[in-house]
Scaffold this motif. Structure first.
Motif, short mmCIF file in Angstrom:
data_model
loop_
_atom_site.label_atom_id
_atom_site.label_comp_id
_atom_site.label_asym_id
_atom_site.label_seq_id
_atom_site.Cartn_x
_atom_site.Cartn_y
_atom_site.Cartn_z
N CYS A 23 3.64 6.15 9.53
CA CYS A 23 2.55 5.35 10.11
C CYS A 23 2.85 3.85 10.11
O CYS A 23 2.07 3.07 10.64
N GLY A 24 3.99 3.46 9.52
CA GLY A 24 4.40 2.06 9.58
C GLY A 24 3.73 1.13 8.58
O GLY A 24 3.99 -0.07 8.59
N THR A 25 2.87 1.66 7.73
CA THR A 25 2.19 0.81 6.75
C THR A 25 3.20 0.21 5.78
O THR A 25 4.05 0.94 5.25
N ALA A 26 3.14 -1.07 5.55
CA ALA A 26 3.97 -1.71 4.52
C ALA A 26 3.45 -1.29 3.15
O ALA A 26 2.23 -1.31 2.92
N LEU A 27 4.35 -0.91 2.25
CA LEU A 27 3.96 -0.32 0.97
C LEU A 27 4.50 -1.12 -0.20
O LEU A 27 5.50 -1.83 -0.08
N ALA A 28 3.83 -1.00 -1.32
CA ALA A 28 4.32 -1.59 -2.57
C ALA A 28 4.03 -0.64 -3.71
O ALA A 28 3.00 0.06 -3.70
N TYR A 29 4.94 -0.61 -4.68
CA TYR A 29 4.79 0.29 -5.83
C TYR A 29 4.22 -0.46 -7.02
O TYR A 29 4.73 -1.52 -7.41
N GLN A 30 3.15 0.10 -7.56
CA GLN A 30 2.54 -0.46 -8.76
C GLN A 30 2.96 0.39 -9.95
O GLN A 30 2.56 1.55 -10.05
N PRO A 31 3.81 -0.15 -10.85
CA PRO A 31 4.33 0.67 -11.96
C PRO A 31 3.20 1.34 -12.75
O PRO A 31 2.17 0.71 -13.02
N GLY A 32 3.41 2.60 -13.06
CA GLY A 32 2.43 3.35 -13.82
C GLY A 32 1.31 3.92 -12.96
O GLY A 32 0.52 4.73 -13.42
N GLN A 33 1.23 3.48 -11.69
CA GLN A 33 0.14 3.96 -10.83
C GLN A 33 0.64 4.65 -9.57
O GLN A 33 0.23 5.76 -9.27
N GLY A 34 1.49 4.00 -8.79
CA GLY A 34 1.98 4.62 -7.56
C GLY A 34 1.96 3.61 -6.43
O GLY A 34 1.85 2.41 -6.65
N PHE A 35 2.06 4.14 -5.20
CA PHE A 35 2.16 3.28 -4.03
C PHE A 35 0.78 2.86 -3.52
O PHE A 35 -0.17 3.64 -3.51
N VAL A 36 0.71 1.59 -3.12
CA VAL A 36 -0.49 1.05 -2.49
C VAL A 36 -0.06 0.38 -1.19
O VAL A 36 1.12 0.08 -0.99
N ALA A 37 -1.02 0.16 -0.28
CA ALA A 37 -0.72 -0.61 0.93
C ALA A 37 -0.44 -2.05 0.53
O ALA A 37 -1.16 -2.62 -0.29
N LEU A 38 0.62 -2.62 1.11
CA LEU A 38 1.03 -3.97 0.70
C LEU A 38 -0.09 -4.99 0.92
O LEU A 38 -0.21 -5.97 0.18
N GLU A 39 -0.93 -4.77 1.94
CA GLU A 39 -1.98 -5.75 2.23
C GLU A 39 -3.00 -5.86 1.09
O GLU A 39 -3.74 -6.83 1.02
N THR A 40 -2.99 -4.87 0.18
CA THR A 40 -3.92 -4.94 -0.95
C THR A 40 -3.22 -5.46 -2.21
O THR A 40 -3.82 -5.47 -3.29
N ALA A 41 -1.94 -5.86 -2.09
CA ALA A 41 -1.18 -6.25 -3.28
C ALA A 41 -0.34 -7.48 -2.98
O ALA A 41 -0.26 -7.94 -1.86
N GLN A 42 0.30 -7.98 -4.04
CA GLN A 42 1.21 -9.13 -3.90
C GLN A 42 2.65 -8.61 -3.97
O GLN A 42 3.00 -7.93 -4.93
N PRO A 43 3.49 -8.91 -2.97
CA PRO A 43 4.86 -8.41 -3.02
C PRO A 43 5.72 -9.16 -4.04
O PRO A 43 5.51 -10.35 -4.28
N CYS A 44 6.69 -8.45 -4.63
CA CYS A 44 7.70 -9.10 -5.46
C CYS A 44 8.45 -10.12 -4.63
O CYS A 44 8.74 -9.90 -3.45
N ASP A 45 8.78 -11.25 -5.22
CA ASP A 45 9.46 -12.33 -4.50
C ASP A 45 10.85 -11.91 -4.00
O ASP A 45 11.42 -12.56 -3.15
N ASN A 46 11.41 -10.84 -4.56
CA ASN A 46 12.72 -10.35 -4.11
C ASN A 46 12.61 -9.34 -2.97
O ASN A 46 13.62 -8.75 -2.58
N ARG A 47 11.43 -9.15 -2.42
CA ARG A 47 11.26 -8.16 -1.36
C ARG A 47 12.14 -8.49 -0.15
O ARG A 47 12.80 -7.62 0.41
N GLY A 48 12.15 -9.76 0.26
CA GLY A 48 12.95 -10.15 1.41
C GLY A 48 14.44 -10.09 1.13
O GLY A 48 15.23 -9.62 1.95
N ALA A 49 14.85 -10.54 -0.04
CA ALA A 49 16.29 -10.65 -0.35
C ALA A 49 16.94 -9.30 -0.56
O ALA A 49 18.05 -9.05 -0.07
#
Ligand SMILES: [Zn+2]
Ligand SMILES: [Zn+2]
Ligand SMILES: [Zn+2]
Length: 336
Positions: A23-49
């Motif tokens: 579905c193309g949703t950008a995702l982020a992993y929250q340790p101990g919890q699981g994946f959330v939609a990136l728009e509801t979270a703050q990305p790690c600063d190393n995401r781009g690199a």
């Protein structure tokens, strides 16, 4: 590893995915919890690199895994960005497992430990690594050449090892850190670990030198999981610890895909879910029995594809006893 699903469309996603491929949703992993939609979270600063897909600890900052890395490779050299990315991917998988089974990744004061230094030179034509992979005082150093498939295969052949991976390095080196944290300061644990692995006060440098000169003693398979484990009690502990994590993570994955019936993982009436956190409470004899059956089957499947063995090791009764000692150490720490 467990299985993960997109929080929006429920399609299966891989642990390293930054986006849902369905579905193309950008995702982020929250340790101990699981994946959330990136728009509801703050990305790690190393995401781009490096494509780190974890959630940042603080807005604009690093994630719970990246904040442990204090030295990164020289990114002006070609290929080092990809080497760094591969190494961090293996580290995030390690951290996911350690967090899920309840091992500490911070000092009592909250500072991240262990720390990681990823460095090295381009070694393709050199005589061997100059930066030694290893652990000292809660700092794990990894030669980034280990992230090159060709270089790692060359080293594996040169050292006559059946298995050499970034995953294996991570699980081995972190064991030395947990010796310092869980074993060395605790007289009861130290006595228990010494009774199982031998006297670690013998000269480490001399023991290693002798190992490289004479190799493993005949019949080592009866008492050790690998030849390197024969070098010194610290290395025996680290090799055994790494194999405990191999088995726990391997069984977790197999159970998530239905290759191991969850009923086989039952815990005296307690509900089994096949997670590493649940399985760490099972006696090693039970885990080893399931693992040996599974790995024999997967070895055969791998070999039909022309690959080597999936798990090129033999678990003797003495090694299973050592694994049980490591398991009890972890369970004591997590207070389960
Ligand atoms: Zn999706
Ligand atoms: Zn990160
Ligand atoms: Zn070691």
């Amino acid at each position: 590893m467990t299985r993960f699903h997109c929080p929006v469309c429920q399609s299966e996603i891989w642990f390293h995915n930054t986006d849902c491929l369905a579905c193309g949703t950008a995702l982020a992993y929250q340790p101990g919890q699981g994946f959330v939609a990136l728009e509801t979270a703050q990305p790690c600063d190393n995401r781009g690199a490096i494509g780190c897909n974890w959630v940042a600890l603080t807005p604009g900052g690093l994630c719970r895994s990246c904040c442990h890395t204090t030295v990164i490779p020289d990114l002006s050299l070609p290929g080092n960005d990809q080497r760094w990315a591969r190494i961090e991917q293996a580290k995030r998988a390690l951290f996911r497992l350690l967090i899920d089974i309840g091992l500490p990744l911070e000092t009592p004061q909250g500072a991240p430990v262990p720390l990681f230094e990823f460095k090295g030179d381009l070694l393709r034509s050199g005589p061997g690594p100059h930066v030694l992979t290893g652990h000292e005082n809660s700092v794990i150093t990894l030669n980034i050449a280990e992230a090159d498939d060709a270089e790692r295969a060359r080293l594996r052949a040169e050292l006559n090892e059946p298995y050499r991976t970034l995953t294996g390095h991570m699980r081995h080196e972190v064991a030395h850190h947990y010796w310092d944290v869980l074993v060395a300061p605790n007289p009861d644990q130290l006595a228990r670990i010494r009774a199982t692995f031998g006297d670690e006060t013998q000269d480490y440098g001399a023991a290693l030198q002798q190992h490289y000169e004479t190799g493993a003693p005949a019949g080592w398979e009866e008492h050790f999981v690998s030849t390197y484990a024969t070098a010194h009690p610290w290395e025996d502990f680290a090799e055994t610890w790494a194999h405990f994590l191999h088995i726990l993570s391997g069984l977790e994955t197999a159970s998530a895909y239905g290759l191991v019936p969850v009923a086989a993982l039952a815990d005296g009436g307690a509900l089994a879910d096949g997670s590493a956190a649940q399985m760490v409470r099972l006696p090693m004899a039970q885990l080893a029995g399931i693992w040996i059956d599974l790995s024999m089957a997967l070895n055969a499947v791998n070999e039909t594809m022309g690959h080597g063995s999936f798990y090129p090791f033999v678990l003797s009764p003495a090694v299973i006893d050592k694994l049980e000692t490591v398991r009890q150490l972890i369970v004591a720490e997590r207070g389960a």
